[in-house]
Scaffold this motif. Structure first.
Motif, PDB file in Angstrom:
ATOM      1  N   LYS A  42      46.451 -19.579 -49.788  1.00 61.50           N
ATOM      2  CA  LYS A  42      45.444 -20.630 -49.992  1.00 61.50           C
ATOM      3  C   LYS A  42      45.699 -21.442 -51.256  1.00 61.50           C
ATOM      4  CE  LYS A  42      43.430 -19.617 -46.223  1.00 61.50           C
ATOM      5  NZ  LYS A  42      43.723 -20.429 -45.065  1.00 61.50           N
ATOM      6  N   ALA A  43      46.271 -20.825 -52.291  1.00 61.81           N
ATOM      7  CA  ALA A  43      46.569 -21.553 -53.529  1.00 61.81           C
ATOM      8  C   ALA A  43      47.642 -22.611 -53.267  1.00 61.81           C
ATOM      9  CB  ALA A  43      47.013 -20.597 -54.620  1.00 61.81           C
ATOM     10  N   LEU A  44      48.691 -22.234 -52.527  1.00 62.01           N
ATOM     11  CA  LEU A  44      49.751 -23.181 -52.196  1.00 62.01           C
ATOM     12  C   LEU A  44      49.212 -24.283 -51.293  1.00 62.01           C
ATOM     13  CD1 LEU A  44      52.704 -24.036 -52.320  1.00 62.01           C
ATOM     14  CD2 LEU A  44      53.156 -22.490 -50.408  1.00 62.01           C
ATOM     15  N   GLU A  45      48.399 -23.915 -50.333  1.00 58.49           N
ATOM     16  CA  GLU A  45      47.806 -24.898 -49.432  1.00 58.49           C
ATOM     17  C   GLU A  45      46.966 -25.902 -50.213  1.00 58.49           C
ATOM     18  OE1 GLU A  45      45.867 -24.762 -45.068  1.00 58.49           O
ATOM     19  OE2 GLU A  45      44.895 -23.454 -46.532  1.00 58.49           O
ATOM     20  N   ALA A  46      46.221 -25.437 -51.194  1.00 60.29           N
ATOM     21  CA  ALA A  46      45.404 -26.329 -52.018  1.00 60.29           C
ATOM     22  C   ALA A  46      46.284 -27.296 -52.807  1.00 60.29           C
ATOM     23  CB  ALA A  46      44.531 -25.513 -52.962  1.00 60.29           C
ATOM     24  N   LYS A  47      47.412 -26.810 -53.321  1.00 63.25           N
ATOM     25  CA  LYS A  47      48.337 -27.680 -54.064  1.00 63.25           C
ATOM     26  C   LYS A  47      48.924 -28.754 -53.154  1.00 63.25           C
ATOM     27  CE  LYS A  47      49.720 -24.176 -57.412  1.00 63.25           C
ATOM     28  NZ  LYS A  47      50.837 -23.310 -57.860  1.00 63.25           N
ATOM     29  N   ILE A  48      49.293 -28.362 -51.940  1.00 61.53           N
ATOM     30  CA  ILE A  48      49.863 -29.319 -50.983  1.00 61.53           C
ATOM     31  C   ILE A  48      48.862 -30.415 -50.666  1.00 61.53           C
ATOM     32  CG2 ILE A  48      50.643 -29.598 -48.586  1.00 61.53           C
ATOM     33  CD1 ILE A  48      51.851 -26.728 -48.879  1.00 61.53           C
ATOM     34  N   TYR A  49      47.635 -30.017 -50.343  1.00 58.62           N
ATOM     35  CA  TYR A  49      46.629 -31.022 -49.998  1.00 58.62           C
ATOM     36  C   TYR A  49      46.215 -31.858 -51.205  1.00 58.62           C
ATOM     37  CZ  TYR A  49      46.377 -29.557 -45.198  1.00 58.62           C
ATOM     38  OH  TYR A  49      46.692 -29.319 -43.886  1.00 58.62           O
ATOM     39  N   ALA A  50      46.300 -31.313 -52.406  1.00 59.87           N
ATOM     40  CA  ALA A  50      46.012 -32.090 -53.614  1.00 59.87           C
ATOM     41  C   ALA A  50      47.074 -33.180 -53.799  1.00 59.87           C
ATOM     42  CB  ALA A  50      45.963 -31.176 -54.834  1.00 59.87           C
TER      43      ALA A  50
END
Length: 59
Positions: A42-50
């Motif tokens: 989820k941390a990586l996913e949040a970075k991608i969407y940011a």
């Protein structure tokens, strides 16, 4: 695993696409012309969407 296609369209895509691509490459999620990552991270996913929002959001 989750996969998102990379498609840069229009002026915003031409201007911001290379910048976003460089940041995504630094995260190590670019495979060919796709963003590929573990959807349990989820941390990586949040970075991608940011990054996507930063360069292609409604600003």
């Amino acid at each position: 695993m989750k996969t998102l296609d990379l498609i840069f369209i229009g002026t915003k895509g031409n201007l911001n696409g290379p910048k976003a691509l460089k940041e995504l490459e630094l995260l190590g999620v670019i495979k060919g012309n796709k963003i590929v990552y573990d959807d349990n991270d989820k941390a990586l996913e949040a970075k991608i969407y940011a990054i996507i929002d930063k360069y292609f959001g409604q600003n």
